[in-house]
Design a protein around this motif. Structure first.
Motif, PDB file in Angstrom:
ATOM      1  N   GLY A  70       0.816  -1.208   0.000  1.00 33.60           N
ATOM      2  CA  GLY A  70       0.000   0.000   0.000  1.00 33.60           C
ATOM      3  C   GLY A  70       0.846   1.253   0.000  1.00 33.60           C
ATOM      4  O   GLY A  70       0.549   2.226  -0.707  1.00 33.60           O
ATOM      5  N   MET A  71       1.922   1.244   0.772  1.00 32.15           N
ATOM      6  CA  MET A  71       2.833   2.387   0.804  1.00 32.15           C
ATOM      7  C   MET A  71       3.493   2.588  -0.562  1.00 32.15           C
ATOM      8  O   MET A  71       3.580   3.714  -1.066  1.00 32.15           O
ATOM      9  N   VAL A  72       3.954   1.496  -1.178  1.00 29.11           N
ATOM     10  CA  VAL A  72       4.580   1.590  -2.504  1.00 29.11           C
ATOM     11  C   VAL A  72       3.582   2.117  -3.528  1.00 29.11           C
ATOM     12  O   VAL A  72       3.918   2.967  -4.371  1.00 29.11           O
ATOM     13  N   ALA A  73       2.338   1.635  -3.454  1.00 28.06           N
ATOM     14  CA  ALA A  73       1.317   2.077  -4.403  1.00 28.06           C
ATOM     15  C   ALA A  73       1.034   3.569  -4.267  1.00 28.06           C
ATOM     16  O   ALA A  73       0.822   4.269  -5.266  1.00 28.06           O
ATOM     17  N   ASP A  74       1.032   4.082  -3.044  1.00 24.25           N
ATOM     18  CA  ASP A  74       0.828   5.519  -2.836  1.00 24.25           C
ATOM     19  C   ASP A  74       1.964   6.324  -3.443  1.00 24.25           C
ATOM     20  O   ASP A  74       1.746   7.326  -4.128  1.00 24.25           O
ATOM     21  N   GLN A  75       3.194   5.912  -3.186  1.00 24.46           N
ATOM     22  CA  GLN A  75       4.347   6.692  -3.621  1.00 24.46           C
ATOM     23  C   GLN A  75       4.544   6.655  -5.132  1.00 24.46           C
ATOM     24  O   GLN A  75       5.080   7.596  -5.710  1.00 24.46           O
ATOM     25  N   PHE A  82      -1.281  -2.355  -9.060  1.00 27.23           N
ATOM     26  CA  PHE A  82      -1.248  -3.440  -8.083  1.00 27.23           C
ATOM     27  C   PHE A  82      -2.569  -4.200  -8.074  1.00 27.23           C
ATOM     28  O   PHE A  82      -2.581  -5.437  -7.990  1.00 27.23           O
ATOM     29  N   LEU A  83      -3.670  -3.474  -8.163  1.00 29.65           N
ATOM     30  CA  LEU A  83      -4.972  -4.136  -8.213  1.00 29.65           C
ATOM     31  C   LEU A  83      -5.077  -5.026  -9.440  1.00 29.65           C
ATOM     32  O   LEU A  83      -5.605  -6.146  -9.361  1.00 29.65           O
ATOM     33  N   ALA A  84      -4.566  -4.561 -10.578  1.00 27.20           N
ATOM     34  CA  ALA A  84      -4.588  -5.375 -11.794  1.00 27.20           C
ATOM     35  C   ALA A  84      -3.776  -6.652 -11.617  1.00 27.20           C
ATOM     36  O   ALA A  84      -4.193  -7.740 -12.053  1.00 27.20           O
ATOM     37  N   TYR A 126      -8.346  -1.573  -3.990  1.00 25.25           N
ATOM     38  CA  TYR A 126      -9.717  -1.250  -4.384  1.00 25.25           C
ATOM     39  C   TYR A 126     -10.353  -0.291  -3.385  1.00 25.25           C
ATOM     40  O   TYR A 126     -10.942   0.727  -3.763  1.00 25.25           O
ATOM     41  N   ASP A 127     -10.223  -0.595  -2.096  1.00 26.09           N
ATOM     42  CA  ASP A 127     -10.785   0.282  -1.060  1.00 26.09           C
ATOM     43  C   ASP A 127     -10.167   1.678  -1.123  1.00 26.09           C
ATOM     44  O   ASP A 127     -10.861   2.687  -0.965  1.00 26.09           O
ATOM     45  N   ALA A 128      -8.844   1.740  -1.335  1.00 25.49           N
ATOM     46  CA  ALA A 128      -8.159   3.030  -1.363  1.00 25.49           C
ATOM     47  C   ALA A 128      -8.629   3.900  -2.517  1.00 25.49           C
ATOM     48  O   ALA A 128      -8.613   5.139  -2.424  1.00 25.49           O
ATOM     49  N   LEU A 129      -9.072   3.296  -3.606  1.00 24.54           N
ATOM     50  CA  LEU A 129      -9.548   4.059  -4.766  1.00 24.54           C
ATOM     51  C   LEU A 129     -10.888   4.739  -4.501  1.00 24.54           C
ATOM     52  O   LEU A 129     -11.308   5.605  -5.273  1.00 24.54           O
ATOM     53  N   GLU A 352      -1.615   2.971   1.811  1.00 25.98           N
ATOM     54  CA  GLU A 352      -0.899   2.454   2.967  1.00 25.98           C
ATOM     55  C   GLU A 352      -1.830   2.263   4.157  1.00 25.98           C
ATOM     56  O   GLU A 352      -1.801   1.226   4.832  1.00 25.98           O
ATOM     57  N   PHE A 353      -2.670   3.259   4.433  1.00 26.10           N
ATOM     58  CA  PHE A 353      -3.567   3.150   5.577  1.00 26.10           C
ATOM     59  C   PHE A 353      -4.615   2.060   5.366  1.00 26.10           C
ATOM     60  O   PHE A 353      -4.998   1.363   6.312  1.00 26.10           O
ATOM     61  N   PHE A 354      -5.088   1.892   4.131  1.00 27.47           N
ATOM     62  CA  PHE A 354      -6.024   0.799   3.876  1.00 27.47           C
ATOM     63  C   PHE A 354      -5.310  -0.547   3.913  1.00 27.47           C
ATOM     64  O   PHE A 354      -5.941  -1.585   4.132  1.00 27.47           O
ATOM     65  N   GLY A 355      -3.985  -0.535   3.700  1.00 26.42           N
ATOM     66  CA  GLY A 355      -3.233  -1.759   3.898  1.00 26.42           C
ATOM     67  C   GLY A 355      -3.313  -2.232   5.342  1.00 26.42           C
ATOM     68  O   GLY A 355      -3.535  -3.415   5.617  1.00 26.42           O
ATOM     69  N   PHE A 356      -3.175  -1.305   6.284  1.00 24.41           N
ATOM     70  CA  PHE A 356      -3.323  -1.642   7.701  1.00 24.41           C
ATOM     71  C   PHE A 356      -4.767  -2.072   8.004  1.00 24.41           C
ATOM     72  O   PHE A 356      -5.007  -3.006   8.775  1.00 24.41           O
ATOM     73  N   TYR A 357      -5.713  -1.382   7.400  1.00 21.81           N
ATOM     74  CA  TYR A 357      -7.131  -1.681   7.601  1.00 21.81           C
ATOM     75  C   TYR A 357      -7.443  -3.125   7.206  1.00 21.81           C
ATOM     76  O   TYR A 357      -8.066  -3.881   7.955  1.00 21.81           O
ATOM     77  N   ASN A 358      -6.977  -3.524   6.023  1.00 21.04           N
ATOM     78  CA  ASN A 358      -7.250  -4.877   5.557  1.00 21.04           C
ATOM     79  C   ASN A 358      -6.363  -5.906   6.244  1.00 21.04           C
ATOM     80  O   ASN A 358      -6.731  -7.080   6.356  1.00 21.04           O
TER      81      ASN A 358
END
Length: 409
Positions: A70-75, A82-84, A126-129, A352-358
């Motif tokens: 999640g952090m890598v995807a944000d940056q 990543f979702l794909a 998906y959630d982060a989008l 990143e934050f949704f990474g922790f959430y999931n």
């Protein structure tokens, strides 16, 4: 359709597509087909162990990867990429279950682990989008739309797959085993086709600034300590979603322990799906009218009542009524929790934050069934085992009451 609404519907349609994996594969056909076809010569208690290992491996992998990816995807502004990747993993391995022959339980386990990683691993992105397609005042409605379409889409294909398994000759299939294998391919295609609008119309958003690597993960933990509302909500969410997820994965086993027929249990699963479709939309409306947190409290109250009700359950009709009650709130508590959390977190660190959430959601999926299993083993009562979930809903609700509303922060 205006571009903004097109983005929201395209985002929600992904839920319509991938929910077929959750219904037909995870909840419905895989457990039954594993026991009766792939591992038919394995002892029943060993079958259960193998399925537990399958779920645990996938959960642990997702738990470890979700915050970092999640952090890598944000940056890198790479949430869609990543979702794909996770979607492709899930689609290919689900379709490949068609090729697994009778007795090949190890192949079935391996492909199931990869399919679960594809399904659950993609949820963080998906959630982060959601933040990219919905304003703060739209999040309850749009998040609920996703869950609502998920219940309907997953339920529609599951109903077709059940009909195929029960009456394979009507579909030109030789037997129920072939019908089940074909159903896995149908799930993969369903998931793929309805994922395409998201990748075409949903915007990625800008890349976030900041350091990379594990130092960024530690930095996020530091932010969680600074924002009391975020970590309090995550703790509350971990507790009550533990109860919600355990009800989902243990309901069929609970019904079997009470002596209900497998056909009746499938009907109950379908009932949850089709009640969940309009109910999730209603909860989106309730979140906007009454407040998101108040609507979550309502859902938790229903869950608490259901766990007490389950202790006294006697008939199949009562089991159906309980399934309908769960269907009324299951999508609502999931959708509104996602929307509430999206308002609390920094928008530029959503992945990143949704990474922790999931990650917490997956940890709950490991801990909850374990508590129920231990309670059942010690007490010998499936009713007491389900009743043990009451503490999760009560404790989660108490902690949620201590979270400061996002608007006031």
């Amino acid at each position: 359709m205006p571009s903004h609404r097109k983005q929201q519907w395209s985002w929600a349609l992904y839920d319509w597509g991938n929910s077929a994996f959750a219904t037909t594969v995870l909840a419905g056909f895989f457990p039954i087909f594993f026991n009766q076809y792939w591992a038919a010569d394995v002892a029943p208690q060993t079958q259960t162990l193998y399925q537990g290992i399958t779920a645990t491996i996938a959960s642990v992998v997702v738990m470890l990867l979700a915050p970092w990816l999640g952090m890598v995807a944000d940056q890198r502004a790479a949430k869609k990429r990543f979702l794909a990747g996770f979607t492709a993993l899930g689609v290919v391995t689900t379709a490949a279950l068609y090729l697994v022959g009778q007795g090949q339980w190890l192949w079935a386990m391996g492909l199931s682990v990869l399919g679960r990683i594809g399904f659950f691993g993609g949820l963080s992105f998906y959630d982060a989008l959601l933040i990219n397609v919905a304003r703060a005042d739209e999040m309850d409605r749009v998040s609920s739309l996703g869950y609502s379409l998920g219940y309907l889409g997953g339920g529609v294909l599951f109903a077709v797959n059940v009909a195929m398994a029960l009456k394979p000759e009507l579909f030109g299939l030789a037997d129920a085993a072939l019908a089940t294998r074909v159903a896995f391919v149908m799930v993969a295609l369903w998931w793929l086709v309805f994922a395409l609008p998201l990748f075409r119309f949903v915007p990625e958003g800008a890349a976030s600034a900041g350091e990379g690597g594990w130092s960024a993960i530690l930095s996020t933990f530091g932010q969680l300590r600074q924002h009391k509302s975020i970590w309090l909500f995550l703790l509350a969410y971990w507790l009550y979603i533990d109860g919600v997820d355990t009800v989902i994965v243990m309901a069929v086993d609970f019904g079997m322990k009470l002596g209900f027929a497998s056909d009746s249990l499938i009907v109950a699963l379908l009932l949850v799906q089709f009640v969940g479709f309009p109910a999730a939309l209603v909860f989106g409306w309730l979140g906007e009218r009454l407040g998101t947190r108040q609507a979550i409290f309502m859902a938790l109250a229903v869950y608490a009542a259901v766990t007490v009700w389950a202790y006294f359950l006697q008939t199949v009709g009562q089991f159906y009524a309980m399934a309908a009650a769960i269907g009324c709130v299951q999508g609502g508590v999931q959708a509104l929790s996602r929307a509430y959390y999206a308002r609390l977190i920094p928008a530029d660190q959503a992945g990143e934050f949704f990474g922790f959430y999931n990650m917490l959601g997956k940890f709950a999926a490991v801990l909850g069934p374990l508590i129920v299993g231990i309670t059942a083993q010690l007490s010998g009562s499936p009713r007491l085992a389900i009743l043990s979930l009451l503490v999760f809903f009560v404790a989660g609700g108490v902690l949620l009451a201590k979270v400061q509303e996002p608007q006031a922060r």
